[in-house]
Design a protein around this motif. Structure first.
Motif, PDB file in Angstrom:
ATOM      1  N   VAL A 188      35.578  25.271 150.826  1.00 45.73           N
ATOM      2  CA  VAL A 188      34.421  24.761 151.557  1.00 45.73           C
ATOM      3  C   VAL A 188      34.705  24.741 153.050  1.00 45.73           C
ATOM      4  O   VAL A 188      33.875  25.156 153.871  1.00 45.73           O
ATOM      5  CB  VAL A 188      34.038  23.364 151.049  1.00 45.73           C
ATOM      6  CG1 VAL A 188      32.931  22.759 151.919  1.00 45.73           C
ATOM      7  CG2 VAL A 188      33.601  23.424 149.595  1.00 45.73           C
ATOM      8  N   SER A 239      31.828  22.910 144.609  1.00 47.36           N
ATOM      9  CA  SER A 239      32.415  23.654 145.720  1.00 47.36           C
ATOM     10  C   SER A 239      31.811  25.047 145.829  1.00 47.36           C
ATOM     11  O   SER A 239      31.475  25.517 146.925  1.00 47.36           O
ATOM     12  CB  SER A 239      33.929  23.751 145.527  1.00 47.36           C
ATOM     13  OG  SER A 239      34.506  24.667 146.427  1.00 47.36           O
ATOM     14  N   ALA A 297      32.618  19.046 147.510  1.00 47.23           N
ATOM     15  CA  ALA A 297      33.702  19.930 147.941  1.00 47.23           C
ATOM     16  C   ALA A 297      34.880  19.912 146.983  1.00 47.23           C
ATOM     17  O   ALA A 297      35.581  20.915 146.836  1.00 47.23           O
ATOM     18  CB  ALA A 297      34.165  19.545 149.339  1.00 47.23           C
TER      19      ALA A 297
END
Length: 597
Positions: A144, A106, A100
């Motif tokens: 995310v 991501s 993330a």
């Protein structure tokens, strides 16, 4: 727009296409490089330094890249795909934080979440939740979290079914999706001011408000494609098309708890650039789902601003209408107020100040939203009476959005239509002599006065010359502006659009083709096809001009796709799409059956 000698303004000027305040409701969606990101507020609420994030190895990155590629190539349905999704997202859980907070990771994780079923999504959210602050305030991690929350409309309906299957299989229960979202909301609520004031964290708050309310507002990315002119950026928030979905009762209760946090620090949410965006989204959601709380928050805003230091010009509220940040929030308040409250707000604070607001570079935008919100003759009449004498001056000051909004209010309410059309003819210098009125469509479309559009020089005090048909047909149609197109669309939906239709009918074939090929102008012809005020006979009279143009169409067909905003014409590069409505209309003019583009 140019102003002739009969105007108190300088001759030879154009009416500017729009103000410089690019204010297309940037309160939704994800942060992007194109979006202006204000600095964090200098009041001690800036986020502390975040802990170092775990490193994502090149090997892991390569694995997830290959996995994503395989998922894209797999069949859209079937056990094989479900098993692949399950296995890949199981690996994600172990490295969720590292993925993330890595730029490439991501982006891949966001795509992977789009394939996720309920259980893997819960696993990813559960893995990220212990590091919520770190992820939510990270420039990559925020995307995310938004992607995960935006899967709820798709997956909430399958919750009960999958939970029943787990009970049959005696699988140890994980936190349900409902519990995970409520847990995230609880943590955000505990530090609400921090998350709302953070450049990235505020996007999580906005998405969370939408999910809890069961309403996804139009994504930011859908409204900011490619380069846009300032007038295009002025698309009002009311044009967003929210998507509703079912949510559990606990979500709506949590939405009310979260929204009540705005009242604790209302001064911050009114004056802070970033925090204000969260308040604006909350008002849009509550207006649809919890109107009483929405009205309560609006009253709190109005009461707070009304009790500040008095303005020399009248109500203290006027000071905030001229402020870049608080005026944005007031725009949203105006759009969600109930008609009786809007009427009293106008009488208490705005009446007598409308022309001043229309001339102000910032306050003219809240005025546009006030006009957008007008739905009753009782409110429109005093507003029209106050604004109508200043239409030409407002256009000359470069604020045509105010005029468009006033015309839109007349269309919506159904009153003052003949009066506003006459005022427009006078403002564009085509009311007298009456022969000039047939040229109104090119003038409105380009937002140019008669003398400027046709390049005339008239001495001050001279009698305006009659319109020469040869001059009108010889000049190519000027560039159609977005606001000019909106103006014509409103006028075509008036109860009596005869003058606009006569002016359209006077255009030559090449001029109509230019209008149809213009991204903005094509919507004018679409309004001809859709307006209930335009009769079939009038519609045929306007469209017959095209009949002789498209006989040599490069694709061997006669028309069109006016409804899709494209016309089959030489040199036009655009998709060919079928349009039943256009085809039927063209068939009535003698076009070949079944040959609509």
């Amino acid at each position: 727009m140019g102003l002739g000698p009969r105007s108190p303004h300088k001759a030879g000027r154009r009416f500017k296409a729009g103000g410089k305040r690019g204010r297309g409701a940037k309160v939704l969606g994800r942060p992007s490089g194109r979006e202006r990101q204000p600095c964090p507020p200098p009041d001690g609420r800036s986020p502390p330094a975040l802990d170092a994030h775990p490193h994502l190895s090149p090997e892991a990155l390569g694995y997830f890249r290959r996995a994503l590629s395989a998922l894209k190539e797999a069949p859209e349905a079937g056990e094989e795909r479900e098993l692949m999704v399950h296995n890949v997202l199981k690996e994600v859980e172990a490295q969720a934080l590292a993925l993330a907070t890595n730029r490439t990771g991501s982006e891949m994780l966001q795509e992977l979440l789009g394939y996720s079923t309920l259980k893997p999504l819960c696993g990813v959210l559960a893995a990220l939740r212990p590091s919520l602050r770190s992820v939510a305030c990270h420039r990559c991690g925020v995307h995310v979290l938004q992607s995960a929350l935006q899967q709820l409309p798709r997956l909430l309906g399958s919750c009960a079914e999958e939970e029943a299957e787990e009970e049959e299989e005696e699988v140890p229960p994980l936190e349900t999706l409902e519990e995970l979202v409520l847990g995230l909301a609880s943590e955000v609520c505990d530090d609400f001011l921090f998350y709302c004031g953070d450049t990235h964290g505020s996007f999580v708050v906005r998405t969370l408000l939408q999910v809890l309310g069961g309403t996804l507002l139009e994504p930011e990315r859908a409204r900011h494609r490619g380069s846009r002119s300032p007038e295009a950026q002025r698309t009002p928030a009311r044009e967003c098309k929210p998507t509703d979905f079912e949510v559990p009762e606990s979500f709506l209760n949590c939405l009310q708890d979260l929204s009540s946090c705005f009242l604790k620090d209302i001064a911050v949410f009114i004056t802070d650039k970033i925090s204000s965006f969260c308040f604006q989204v909350a008002l849009q959601i509550l207006h649809r789902k919890v109107p009483p709380l929405c009205a309560h928050l609006c009253n709190a805003v109005i009461d707070y601003l009304s009790n500040r230091n008095s303005s020399a010009d009248g109500s203290p509220l006027l000071l905030f209408l001229r402020d870049q940040t608080s005026s944005r929030l007031l725009e949203q308040v105006l759009l969600v107020l109930e008609p009786p409250r809007l009427q009293s707000l106008f009488e208490d604070h705005f009446q007598g100040q409308l022309q001043t607001m229309a001339a102000h570079p910032i306050a003219n935008f809240p005025l546009q939203r006030l006009l957008d919100a007008v739905t009753t003759p009782e409110l429109l009449s005093p507003v029209f009476e106050e604004l109508s004498p200043a239409l030409e001056a407002v256009l000359a000051q470069g604020h045509p959005g105010v005029v468009i909004a006033l015309v839109g209010a007349c269309r919506r309410v159904g009153t003052h239509q003949a009066q506003v059309l006459q005022l427009l003819l006078e403002a564009f210098h085509c009311a007298e002599p009456s022969s000039r009125q047939v040229a109104c469509v090119p003038l409105f479309a380009t937002l140019m006065a008669y003398e400027v559009y046709y390049g005339l020089v008239e001495e001050e005090g001279a009698v305006p010359a009659d319109h020469q048909v040869e001059m009108g047909t010889a000049r190519a149609l000027g560039e159609v502006t977005v606001l000019g197109s909106l103006l014509l669309q409103h006028l075509l939906h008036f109860s009596t659009p005869g003058l606009i239709l006569r002016s359209l009918g006077a255009l030559t074939g090449p001029q109509v083709l230019t209008l149809a090929q213009s991204p903005a102008g094509s919507h004018v012809l679409d309004a001809v096809l859709t307006s209930p005020s335009v009769t079939r006979k009038q519609r045929r009279r306007v469209l017959k001009t095209l009949k002789h143009i498209f006989k040599n169409c490069p694709r061997g067909t006669y028309l069109v796709c006016l409804n899709a905003g494209t016309v089959c014409g030489s040199g036009l590069q655009s998709p060919w799409q079928p349009c039943v409505r256009c085809h039927l209309e063209w068939s009535s003019l003698g076009g070949p059956e079944g040959n609509c583009c």
